[in-house]
Design a protein around this motif. Structure first.
Motif, short mmCIF file in Angstrom:
data_model
loop_
_atom_site.label_atom_id
_atom_site.label_comp_id
_atom_site.label_asym_id
_atom_site.label_seq_id
_atom_site.Cartn_x
_atom_site.Cartn_y
_atom_site.Cartn_z
N PRO A 83 15.94 29.55 1.76
CA PRO A 83 15.16 28.36 1.38
C PRO A 83 13.83 28.78 0.77
O PRO A 83 13.16 29.67 1.27
CB PRO A 83 14.94 27.63 2.71
N VAL A 84 13.49 28.17 -0.33
CA VAL A 84 12.23 28.44 -1.01
C VAL A 84 11.40 27.18 -0.91
O VAL A 84 11.87 26.10 -1.26
CB VAL A 84 12.46 28.83 -2.49
N ASN A 85 10.19 27.29 -0.43
CA ASN A 85 9.34 26.10 -0.34
C ASN A 85 8.26 26.15 -1.42
O ASN A 85 8.14 27.12 -2.15
CB ASN A 85 8.76 25.95 1.07
N GLU A 86 7.48 25.09 -1.44
CA GLU A 86 6.46 24.96 -2.49
C GLU A 86 5.45 26.11 -2.47
O GLU A 86 5.04 26.60 -3.51
CB GLU A 86 5.73 23.63 -2.27
N LEU A 87 5.08 26.56 -1.28
CA LEU A 87 4.09 27.64 -1.19
C LEU A 87 4.63 28.95 -1.75
O LEU A 87 3.90 29.68 -2.43
CB LEU A 87 3.65 27.83 0.26
N THR A 88 5.89 29.26 -1.49
CA THR A 88 6.41 30.53 -2.00
C THR A 88 6.55 30.50 -3.51
O THR A 88 6.48 31.53 -4.15
CB THR A 88 7.76 30.90 -1.34
N LEU A 89 6.75 29.32 -4.09
CA LEU A 89 6.83 29.23 -5.55
C LEU A 89 5.47 29.43 -6.19
O LEU A 89 5.38 29.77 -7.36
CB LEU A 89 7.43 27.90 -5.97
N GLU A 90 4.40 29.21 -5.44
CA GLU A 90 3.04 29.35 -5.97
C GLU A 90 2.43 30.72 -5.71
O GLU A 90 1.26 30.94 -6.00
CB GLU A 90 2.14 28.27 -5.38
N LEU A 91 3.20 31.65 -5.19
CA LEU A 91 2.67 32.99 -4.89
C LEU A 91 2.17 33.68 -6.15
O LEU A 91 2.84 33.65 -7.18
CB LEU A 91 3.75 33.85 -4.24
N LYS A 92 1.01 34.28 -6.05
CA LYS A 92 0.45 35.07 -7.14
C LYS A 92 0.09 36.44 -6.59
O LYS A 92 -0.31 36.57 -5.45
CB LYS A 92 -0.78 34.39 -7.73
N PHE A 93 0.24 37.46 -7.44
CA PHE A 93 0.02 38.83 -7.00
C PHE A 93 -0.91 39.55 -7.96
O PHE A 93 -0.78 39.40 -9.18
CB PHE A 93 1.36 39.58 -6.95
N PRO A 94 -1.82 40.36 -7.41
CA PRO A 94 -2.64 41.19 -8.30
C PRO A 94 -1.76 42.27 -8.93
O PRO A 94 -0.90 42.85 -8.27
CB PRO A 94 -3.68 41.81 -7.35
N VAL A 95 -1.96 42.46 -10.21
CA VAL A 95 -1.13 43.39 -10.98
C VAL A 95 -2.03 44.22 -11.88
O VAL A 95 -2.96 43.69 -12.49
CB VAL A 95 -0.10 42.62 -11.84
N VAL A 96 -1.76 45.51 -11.94
CA VAL A 96 -2.40 46.39 -12.91
C VAL A 96 -1.31 46.81 -13.89
O VAL A 96 -0.25 47.28 -13.48
CB VAL A 96 -3.00 47.65 -12.23
N ILE A 97 -1.56 46.59 -15.17
CA ILE A 97 -0.60 46.95 -16.21
C ILE A 97 -1.19 48.10 -17.02
O ILE A 97 -2.27 47.96 -17.61
CB ILE A 97 -0.27 45.76 -17.13
N ILE A 98 -0.47 49.22 -17.03
CA ILE A 98 -0.94 50.41 -17.72
C ILE A 98 -0.06 50.64 -18.96
O ILE A 98 1.13 50.92 -18.82
CB ILE A 98 -0.84 51.65 -16.81
N PRO A 99 -0.62 50.51 -20.15
CA PRO A 99 0.15 50.88 -21.34
C PRO A 99 0.36 52.40 -21.33
O PRO A 99 -0.59 53.16 -21.17
CB PRO A 99 -0.73 50.46 -22.51
N VAL A 100 1.60 52.84 -21.44
CA VAL A 100 1.91 54.27 -21.42
C VAL A 100 2.45 54.70 -22.77
O VAL A 100 2.98 53.89 -23.52
CB VAL A 100 2.92 54.63 -20.29
N LYS A 101 2.31 55.98 -23.06
CA LYS A 101 2.82 56.53 -24.32
C LYS A 101 4.31 56.78 -24.25
O LYS A 101 5.00 56.75 -25.26
CB LYS A 101 2.10 57.83 -24.66
#
Length: 160
Positions: free
Chosen positions: A103-121
């Motif tokens: 079961p997925v509730n409204e709160l789990t659909l609103e989860l946000k996570f900190p992300v670091v995106i590293i462009p790699v060669k």
């Protein structure tokens, strides 16, 4: 340059890939996902609805032109893929959480996570980042924090 942002949990599930080693993918550098570890994280999210640790992603050259930064926002095309350097079990836990048999509730659909995106060669640079994060990182003793938490649980149980 790298990007620090927040991503919806559902976007992490849709737009990320893990470069898992297999006989068919001999250049993969990560082990297969431990489902128990992923389920543990899903259960943690059901109770807490947050995860402060950043997920580290790479942006490979073939997707570089599909990501744009403008006015403080990061935009990406629907066919972009970010490769998970650190956080594969957290994202697998999200997949488990969002799967049809849970079961997925409204709160789990609103989860946000900190992300670091590293462009790699290249894939090599991505694997190097994986090694740096997972091998060179020093383990920190947690016994004092564990003692404090145990006392807090006991106090909560005693005071009802």
């Amino acid at each position: 340059m790298m990007y620090l942002t927040l991503m919806d949990g559902y976007d992490l599930v849709l737009y990320t890939v893990v470069d898992i080693w297999s006989p068919e993918n001999a250049e993969g550098y990560q082990r297969k996902i431990d489902l128990r570890h992923a389920k543990d994280f899903a259960n943690f999210l059901r109770r807490n609805f947050y995860s402060p640790a950043a997920i580290i992603l790479s942006l490979r050259p073939e997707y570089k032109d599909k990501v744009k930064y403008k006015d403080g926002y990061l935009f990406f095309e629907p066919d972009v893929k970010f490769y998970i350097i650190d956080g594969q079990h957290r994202v697998a836990g999200l997949k488990y959480l969002y799967s049809n048999d849970n079961p997925v509730n409204e709160l789990t659909l609103e989860l946000k996570f900190p992300v670091v995106i590293i462009p790699v060669k290249n894939r090599f640079e991505e694997a190097e980042q994986f090694v740096i994060l997972n091998k060179k990182r020093k383990r920190i003793r947690t016994d004092l924090a564990e003692r404090f938490i145990a006392r807090a649980y006991k106090y909560a149980a005693d005071t009802g």
